[in-house]
Design an enzyme around this catalytic site. Sequence first.
Site, mmCIF file in Angstrom:
data_model
loop_
_atom_site.group_PDB
_atom_site.id
_atom_site.type_symbol
_atom_site.label_atom_id
_atom_site.label_comp_id
_atom_site.label_asym_id
_atom_site.label_seq_id
_atom_site.Cartn_x
_atom_site.Cartn_y
_atom_site.Cartn_z
ATOM 1 N N ASP A 1 20.046 -6.401 -30.122
ATOM 2 C CA ASP A 1 21.021 -6.308 -28.931
ATOM 3 C C ASP A 1 22.436 -6.255 -29.987
ATOM 4 O O ASP A 1 23.011 -7.254 -30.110
ATOM 5 C CB ASP A 1 21.201 -7.597 -28.048
ATOM 6 C CG ASP A 1 22.299 -7.421 -26.960
ATOM 7 O OD1 ASP A 1 23.227 -6.586 -27.281
ATOM 8 O OD2 ASP A 1 22.172 -8.148 -25.911
ATOM 9 N N GLY B 1 19.851 -11.534 -32.975
ATOM 10 C CA GLY B 1 18.998 -10.268 -33.335
ATOM 11 C C GLY B 1 19.944 -8.863 -33.207
ATOM 12 O O GLY B 1 20.800 -8.809 -32.465
ATOM 13 N N GLN C 1 25.698 -7.328 -28.220
ATOM 14 C CA GLN C 1 26.000 -8.837 -28.214
ATOM 15 C C GLN C 1 26.099 -9.369 -29.423
ATOM 16 O O GLN C 1 27.391 -10.201 -29.771
ATOM 17 C CB GLN C 1 24.687 -9.378 -27.783
ATOM 18 C CG GLN C 1 24.811 -10.979 -27.965
ATOM 19 C CD GLN C 1 23.317 -11.762 -27.089
ATOM 20 O OE1 GLN C 1 23.219 -11.801 -26.058
ATOM 21 N NE2 GLN C 1 22.253 -11.941 -27.944
ATOM 22 N N ALA D 1 7.474 -13.012 -30.635
ATOM 23 C CA ALA D 1 7.334 -12.733 -32.107
ATOM 24 C C ALA D 1 8.641 -12.292 -32.829
ATOM 25 O O ALA D 1 9.189 -12.675 -33.723
ATOM 26 C CB ALA D 1 6.237 -11.659 -32.472
ATOM 27 N N ARG E 1 9.207 5.504 -27.496
ATOM 28 C CA ARG E 1 9.985 6.572 -27.499
ATOM 29 C C ARG E 1 11.375 6.569 -27.618
ATOM 30 O O ARG E 1 12.007 7.606 -28.062
ATOM 31 C CB ARG E 1 9.356 7.141 -25.913
ATOM 32 C CG ARG E 1 8.171 7.646 -25.911
ATOM 33 C CD ARG E 1 7.639 8.280 -24.703
ATOM 34 N NE ARG E 1 6.185 8.551 -25.036
ATOM 35 C CZ ARG E 1 5.354 8.842 -24.047
ATOM 36 N NH1 ARG E 1 5.922 8.679 -22.521
ATOM 37 N NH2 ARG E 1 4.038 8.967 -24.121
ATOM 38 N N HIS F 1 11.508 -13.542 -31.507
ATOM 39 C CA HIS F 1 12.488 -14.567 -31.818
ATOM 40 C C HIS F 1 11.791 -15.240 -33.015
ATOM 41 O O HIS F 1 12.749 -15.972 -33.837
ATOM 42 C CB HIS F 1 12.217 -15.776 -30.738
ATOM 43 C CG HIS F 1 12.688 -15.575 -29.648
ATOM 44 N ND1 HIS F 1 12.030 -14.816 -28.475
ATOM 45 C CD2 HIS F 1 14.083 -15.373 -29.166
ATOM 46 C CE1 HIS F 1 12.978 -14.706 -27.397
ATOM 47 N NE2 HIS F 1 14.165 -14.879 -27.753
ATOM 48 N N GLY G 1 14.839 -19.029 -24.586
ATOM 49 C CA GLY G 1 13.332 -19.251 -24.207
ATOM 50 C C GLY G 1 12.448 -18.000 -24.134
ATOM 51 O O GLY G 1 13.027 -17.122 -24.274
ATOM 52 N N MET H 1 7.059 3.138 -24.310
ATOM 53 C CA MET H 1 8.304 3.542 -23.927
ATOM 54 C C MET H 1 9.304 3.135 -24.901
ATOM 55 O O MET H 1 10.013 3.711 -25.121
ATOM 56 C CB MET H 1 8.547 2.854 -22.416
ATOM 57 C CG MET H 1 7.999 3.721 -21.279
ATOM 58 S SD MET H 1 8.107 5.441 -21.448
ATOM 59 C CE MET H 1 7.070 5.953 -20.284
HETATM 60 O O1 PAF Z 1 20.239 -13.257 -26.534
HETATM 61 C C1 PAF Z 1 20.109 -14.113 -25.666
HETATM 62 O O2 PAF Z 1 18.900 -14.613 -25.686
HETATM 63 C C2 PAF Z 1 21.363 -14.617 -24.954
HETATM 64 O O3 PAF Z 1 22.038 -13.908 -24.845
HETATM 65 C C3 PAF Z 1 22.001 -16.013 -25.775
HETATM 66 C C4 PAF Z 1 22.523 -15.244 -27.059
HETATM 67 C C5 PAF Z 1 20.904 -17.100 -26.278
HETATM 68 C C6 PAF Z 1 23.093 -16.543 -24.844
HETATM 69 O O4 PAF Z 1 22.334 -17.017 -23.818
#
Ligand code: PAF
Length: 271
Positions: A152, A149, A155, A35, A189, A37, A31, A186
């Site tokens: 990250d 995304g 992830q 932009a 940079r 997302h 949540g 920042m």
């Molecule tokens: O990147 C995020 O917002 C969170 O780590 C995710 C993938 C929704 C898991 O809670």
Amino acid sequence: MLTVDSIAAVRETIGAWRAAGQRIAFVPTMGNLHAGHISLIELARKHGDRFVASIFVNPMQFGPNEDFNHYPRTPERDAQMLAAAGCDLMFMPHVEEIYPNGERIATRVHVPEISSILCGEFRPGHFEGVATIVAKLFNIVQPDVAIFGEKDFQQLTIVRRMASDLCLPVRIVGAPTMREPDGLAMSSRIYAELKRARAAILAGARDYVRIEAECSEALAPRGLRVEYFAVRRVSDLQAATRTDLALVVLCAARLGRARLIDNVTVTLAAA
Ligand code: PAF
């Protein structure tokens, strides 16, 4: 857009779409949408007939010093943004729906090695929480495609590995980082330094340890506390060697209470 908070309602709705032969694209979020997302959501719409988003602030991925209770929650605005972006189903469960026995004793998904390096070193347990919630959401939604995304990168890499290791029938798609010309000074940079590292590698520099040290030093006087600046190979995020061709340069730094992360990929031609 339909908004539901129960697993049963998600299954019923998506089951009907699937029975009608429709493909499901999924974007999991915590949540407080912005932009970045929306760019994931726009990509999701290209990959399915129905688009599902989840909004769940996952307690399992917060460390003891990270403020789960104060994480910004903006459900009404998120719902408006998702509806405007063409979302068909918003799943916004309560913590009890996801962790009925409490998250502390819930079964966990651990992706070894890759979860304990880079950000994992500074946020112990974080990626176990991420892998667990993403596996649970995949089981609830059963999407054909899920979007994460590239911002990250660690992830994204962990989710890919987890889906592959657990034979989950979902295609993971990485969405390019949206960069605004007037982005946070920042962040810009850090990005500039990442691009400098990439340019040096493309020009033939192969002493990655030296590049890491020089770039970290260049960021420090700007008020940033660099946690890592690292040249890694894309496949498993281990230290890059001279023979690796697909590389990613990643940086995490703190500015006051804010933690900034970014990365750039570098593709070298075979000799
Ligand atoms: O990147 C995020 O917002 C969170 O780590 C995710 C993938 C929704 C898991 O809670």
